[in-house]
Design an enzyme around this catalytic site. Structure first.
Site: not given
Ligand SMILES: *[C@@H]1O[C@H](CO)[C@@H](O)[C@H](O)[C@H]1NC(C)=O
Length: 449
Positions: A218, A420, A363
């Site tokens: 990630d 993930h 982000y």
């Protein structure tokens, strides 16, 4: 045609090392702390301590939660959550989660704090005993969102154990990203995934590691790739469960491949990418989180940070879509592959530290014009790389695309299952993959010295 195309791309990418010094915004000693603060460069032991008041307040909120709007019949997790099954987690958190035992669990590894560029950075560090005739190698392991250092709790003891069949032992350093868990957040604009690469290089240097290996998933994967790009002489190898090559060449290759997939992707993996329409539909359906988190981080952070039910809801939705692409059709969102303690420990790290907003800002600080203009995504790296590709991983890049970024792609380990959060889902497999990945990287380094 395919081979000369790839050859051309690799040749174009051969110049190693991105000249980050031409980009002052990501330069390596930028101060992210409060103005005038004294930096404490000591390495201080740290323990998680959950205050009684915090736990009481949390339990009050959990037990006095508002009614959840019933899910529409038959929608399972396709609308993001299924409130009919959320009590599986909420009731456990409110009634059965043993705060004392879990706090002890989180303190099973030695943890520390040290200040880097004005921020107190939290990290686990396991320095193994080195048996006669063996040597130790330093490995930086980087988590992502909505994860934490908890992602690695199921693997660290096994990863740092010596074994008869190899001559090295791993020393792990597992930090919390700035703004995540027990690491400080900055109050300044601009701390994105490029800037974090410098913070973690400086952390490893502080611990006496001039050169080291990096592993990540990630955000940890993207930060690790940046470190490999910026510091090709410092990073000895890069291991990742989420290999991403966001280069112009890779994107062109993938687009062109929709006409003739066999030129771009190994035949047996075609449906991981093509028809491209499926991939685009998947993005449209499951990647709303990414847009909102990048565009309006604080609006979302406030909404999910005020209530444990809200925080749990957002995280369950993400854990679900990140784990398997078909999880929308499962009444539990496919989440029973995780234990309730795994899910809630990770939530506790966010809840205790009130980092719902500061974590999401990564982000906003990374998916922006500054990043896309600065050119480091396009810059290749020669750092030897081993990639793992689980079936449910959120991005798939074929080797030909990865080669445009990682010019020494030593191996790609393709898994026909799993998702993930591989270290949480398949701890044993994860340990094997990291160990064998590092072994192959070390072999590569030996041959190319
Ligand atoms: C919770 O964990 C603590 C520490 O491990 C233990 O002593 C205690 O008995 C546990 N409580 C319950 C209700 O199981």
């Amino acid at each position: 045609m395919y081979s000369w195309l790839v050859l051309g791309l690799v040749a174009a990418a051969a110049a190693a090392g991105y000249d980050y010094e031409s980009d002052p915004d990501i330069y390596h000693n930028k101060w992210w702390g409060p103005e005038g603060m004294e930096e404490d460069t000591s390495i201080r032991p740290f323990k998680v301590e959950w205050k009684k008041k915090m736990v009481e307040d949390l339990l009050y909120r959990l037990k006095n939660r508002r009614r959840l709007t019933p899910s529409l019949k038959g929608t399972n997790y396709n609308y993001g959550l299924n409130t009919d099954t959320m009590s599986y987690w909420l009731d456990y958190w409110a009634n059965n989660y043993n705060f004392t035992a879990r706090e002890e669990y989180l303190n099973q590894y030695p943890q520390f704090m040290t200040d880097i560029q004005g921020l107190s950075i939290h990290f686990i560090r396991i320095v193994p005993e080195i048996p006669e005739g063996k040597y130790s190698i330093p490995l930086l392991m980087l988590h992502g969102y909505p994860g934490s250092v908890r992602e690695y709790y199921d693997v660290l003891w096994d990863l740092t154990k010596p074994a008869d069949n190899r001559d090295f032992v791993i020393e792990v350093v597992v930090p919390s990203l700035p703004g995540y868990g027990y690491s400080d957040a900055t109050n300044l604009v601009g701390l994105g995934f490029a800037e974090m690469a410098f913070i973690f290089k400086n952390l490893m240097n502080r611990l006496g590691h001039e050169k080291f290996y990096v592993q990540g998933g990630d955000w940890g994967a993207l930060i690790g790739a940046n470190m490999a790009t910026f510091f090709p002489d410092i990073i000895l190898g890069y291991h990742t469960t989420m290999p991403v090559a966001a280069t112009d060449e890779a994107l062109t290759l993938i687009t062109a491949g929709s006409l003739y997939p066999a030129a771009v992707v190994p035949t047996e993996l075609t449906n991981r990418l093509y028809p491209l329409q499926n991939t685009l539909e998947y993005f449209a359906q499951d990647f709303g989180y990414l847009h909102i988190q990048a565009a309006k981080s604080d609006a979302l952070g406030v909404c999910i940070g005020e209530s444990p039910t809200s925080l749990l809801g957002w995280f369950l939705h993400l854990f679900s879509i990140f784990s398997r692409r078909t999880n929308g059709n499962d009444p539990m969102g496919g989440l029973e592959i995780y234990s309730r303690d795994q899910i809630i420990d990770n939530l506790m790290i966010y809840w205790d530290t009130e980092t719902a907003t500061t974590s999401i800002r990564l982000y906003a600080e990374s998916f922006n014009k500054k990043t896309f203009r600065s050119g480091f995504l396009n810059a290749p790296t020669t750092v030897p790389t081993v990639a793992v590709q689980a079936l449910g991983e959120i991005f798939y890049f074929p080797p030909a695309a990865l080669n445009t970024k990682f010019t020494n792609l030593v191996a790609v380990d393709v898994l026909d299952d799993y998702g993930h959060f591989l270290a949480m889902e398949q701890p044993q497999l994860f340990v094997e993959l990291v160990l064998s990945g590092l072994q192959r990287i070390m072999q590569f380094n030996k041959q190319n010295m």
